[in-house]
Design a protein around this motif. Structure first.
Motif, PDB file in Angstrom:
ATOM      1  N   SER A 206       9.403   9.864  -8.091  1.00 15.04           N
ATOM      2  CA  SER A 206       8.975   8.854  -7.375  1.00 15.04           C
ATOM      3  C   SER A 206      10.057   7.928  -6.584  1.00 15.04           C
ATOM      4  CB  SER A 206       8.230   7.764  -8.544  1.00 15.04           C
ATOM      5  OG  SER A 206       9.363   7.489  -9.160  1.00 15.04           O
ATOM      6  N   ILE A 207       9.703   7.166  -5.791  1.00 11.25           N
ATOM      7  CA  ILE A 207      10.774   6.716  -4.822  1.00 11.25           C
ATOM      8  C   ILE A 207      11.122   5.483  -5.211  1.00 11.25           C
ATOM      9  CG2 ILE A 207      11.434   6.133  -2.535  1.00 11.25           C
ATOM     10  CD1 ILE A 207      10.705   9.215  -2.708  1.00 11.25           C
TER      11      ILE A 207
ATOM     12  N   HIS B 166       0.862  -1.470   0.171  1.00 14.42           N
ATOM     13  CA  HIS B 166      -0.155  -0.183   0.131  1.00 14.42           C
ATOM     14  C   HIS B 166       0.818   1.172   0.054  1.00 14.42           C
ATOM     15  CE1 HIS B 166      -3.947  -2.065   0.226  1.00 14.42           C
ATOM     16  NE2 HIS B 166      -3.722  -2.426   1.475  1.00 14.42           N
ATOM     17  N   TYR B 167       1.923   1.383   0.837  1.00 14.46           N
ATOM     18  CA  TYR B 167       2.699   2.518   0.959  1.00 14.46           C
ATOM     19  C   TYR B 167       3.413   2.641  -0.402  1.00 14.46           C
ATOM     20  CZ  TYR B 167       6.870   5.107   2.460  1.00 14.46           C
ATOM     21  OH  TYR B 167       7.768   6.151   2.553  1.00 14.46           O
ATOM     22  N   PHE B 168       3.977   1.490  -0.826  1.00 12.72           N
ATOM     23  CA  PHE B 168       4.760   1.803  -2.247  1.00 12.72           C
ATOM     24  C   PHE B 168       3.895   2.156  -3.399  1.00 12.72           C
ATOM     25  CE2 PHE B 168       7.255  -0.111  -5.983  1.00 12.72           C
ATOM     26  CZ  PHE B 168       8.420   0.577  -5.566  1.00 12.72           C
ATOM     27  N   ALA B 169       2.536   1.762  -3.413  1.00 14.18           N
ATOM     28  CA  ALA B 169       1.814   2.337  -4.248  1.00 14.18           C
ATOM     29  C   ALA B 169       1.514   3.663  -4.293  1.00 14.18           C
ATOM     30  CB  ALA B 169       0.302   1.645  -4.143  1.00 14.18           C
ATOM     31  N   LEU B 170       1.781   4.195  -3.305  1.00 21.65           N
ATOM     32  CA  LEU B 170       1.822   5.690  -3.275  1.00 21.65           C
ATOM     33  C   LEU B 170       3.224   6.447  -3.507  1.00 21.65           C
ATOM     34  CD1 LEU B 170      -0.132   6.331   0.270  1.00 21.65           C
ATOM     35  CD2 LEU B 170      -0.716   7.338  -2.106  1.00 21.65           C
ATOM     36  N   VAL B 171       4.158   6.184  -2.852  1.00 20.39           N
ATOM     37  CA  VAL B 171       5.374   6.648  -3.106  1.00 20.39           C
ATOM     38  C   VAL B 171       6.050   6.348  -4.373  1.00 20.39           C
ATOM     39  CG1 VAL B 171       5.790   6.749  -0.667  1.00 20.39           C
ATOM     40  CG2 VAL B 171       6.769   5.009  -1.906  1.00 20.39           C
ATOM     41  N   SER B 172       5.755   5.421  -5.059  1.00 17.11           N
ATOM     42  CA  SER B 172       6.055   5.137  -6.423  1.00 17.11           C
ATOM     43  C   SER B 172       5.438   5.631  -7.484  1.00 17.11           C
ATOM     44  CB  SER B 172       6.280   3.491  -6.755  1.00 17.11           C
ATOM     45  OG  SER B 172       4.809   2.940  -6.844  1.00 17.11           O
ATOM     46  N   ASP B 173       4.257   6.094  -7.367  1.00 19.45           N
ATOM     47  CA  ASP B 173       3.456   7.169  -8.413  1.00 19.45           C
ATOM     48  C   ASP B 173       3.832   8.432  -8.495  1.00 19.45           C
ATOM     49  OD1 ASP B 173       1.425   8.250  -9.516  1.00 19.45           O
ATOM     50  OD2 ASP B 173       0.104   6.705  -9.253  1.00 19.45           O
ATOM     51  N   GLU B 174       4.509   8.985  -9.691  1.00 20.30           N
ATOM     52  CA  GLU B 174       4.893  10.107 -10.182  1.00 20.30           C
ATOM     53  C   GLU B 174       3.915  11.172  -9.763  1.00 20.30           C
ATOM     54  OE1 GLU B 174       6.679   9.892 -13.834  1.00 20.30           O
ATOM     55  OE2 GLU B 174       8.108   8.449 -13.343  1.00 20.30           O
ATOM     56  N   ARG B 175       2.525  10.846 -10.120  1.00 23.19           N
ATOM     57  CA  ARG B 175       1.693  11.856 -10.084  1.00 23.19           C
ATOM     58  C   ARG B 175       1.472  12.174  -8.528  1.00 23.19           C
ATOM     59  NH1 ARG B 175      -2.781   8.172 -12.635  1.00 23.19           N
ATOM     60  NH2 ARG B 175      -1.568   6.819 -11.248  1.00 23.19           N
ATOM     61  N   VAL B 176       1.596  11.293  -7.607  1.00 17.87           N
ATOM     62  CA  VAL B 176       1.327  11.472  -6.166  1.00 17.87           C
ATOM     63  C   VAL B 176       2.375  12.353  -5.733  1.00 17.87           C
ATOM     64  CG1 VAL B 176       1.317  10.633  -3.910  1.00 17.87           C
ATOM     65  CG2 VAL B 176      -0.079   9.500  -5.833  1.00 17.87           C
ATOM     66  N   MET B 177       3.743  11.882  -6.075  1.00 16.28           N
ATOM     67  CA  MET B 177       4.859  12.447  -5.725  1.00 16.28           C
ATOM     68  C   MET B 177       5.343  13.577  -6.231  1.00 16.28           C
ATOM     69  SD  MET B 177       5.546  10.258  -3.056  1.00 16.28           S
ATOM     70  CE  MET B 177       7.138  10.913  -2.516  1.00 16.28           C
TER      71      MET B 177
END
Length: 163
Positions: free
Chosen positions: A33-34, A15-26
């Motif tokens: 992205s991370i 769940h965490y990685f789905a956020l931090v790996s998304d360029e739009r979120v980051m």
């Protein structure tokens, strides 16, 4: 629409990685992205903070009825200044513009009050107008514009009511 907050656990890295790996979120946070190795280190630090703090920490956000994962919300105490904490949130793009940001901000403010926080801070990209509107709606005021880690930043704050 209602949300639930649950503290992140070891099994929640996906769940965490789905956020931090998304360029739009980051884009509004780190402008990148991370990668997975860095995300794993960051997630382990997040889990340690979750153990350290009672009501504070990092929470998974779920839609109460569908149980769909929406994103992450956090309350991070300032270890140098007593009773001050930072709040923030990241929401998956498919849930943007649907009112979840407002619900998350309200829930995090309530958790911070339960934790005895007296002043909340939020750091946003000054270009992130939706986040600024949400924070203003909840009584935050702009404190200053500055550069943070080489990126533009705006610090907003809110003094919490004591009951």
């Amino acid at each position: 629409m209602r949300i639930d907050l649950e503290k992140f656990q070891q099994a929640d890295f996906g769940h965490y990685f789905a956020l931090v790996s998304d360029e739009r979120v980051m884009a509004q946070i780190t402008e990148r992205s991370i990668p997975i190795e860095e995300a794993q280190r960051n997630f382990e630090a997040l889990l340690l903070r979750n153990k350290k703090y009672g009501e504070a920490g990092s929470y998974k956000i779920y839609d109460r009825f569908s149980r769909e994962y929406i994103g992450l919300g956090h309350i991070t105490p300032d270890e140098k200044v007593n009773a001050v904490a930072e709040i923030g949130y990241m929401i998956l793009p498919q849930y943007w513009g649907k009112g979840y940001g407002t619900k998350v901000a309200r829930a995090l403010i309530a958790k911070a009050e339960e934790a005895g926080v007296e002043c909340l801070k939020a750091i946003i990209d000054p270009a992130n107008i939706p986040s600024r509107k949400i924070l203003y709606k909840h009584g935050f005021a702009s404190e200053k514009l500055c550069e943070m880690d080489g990126l533009p930043g705006e610090i907003l704050s809110k003094v919490l009511e004591r009951y």
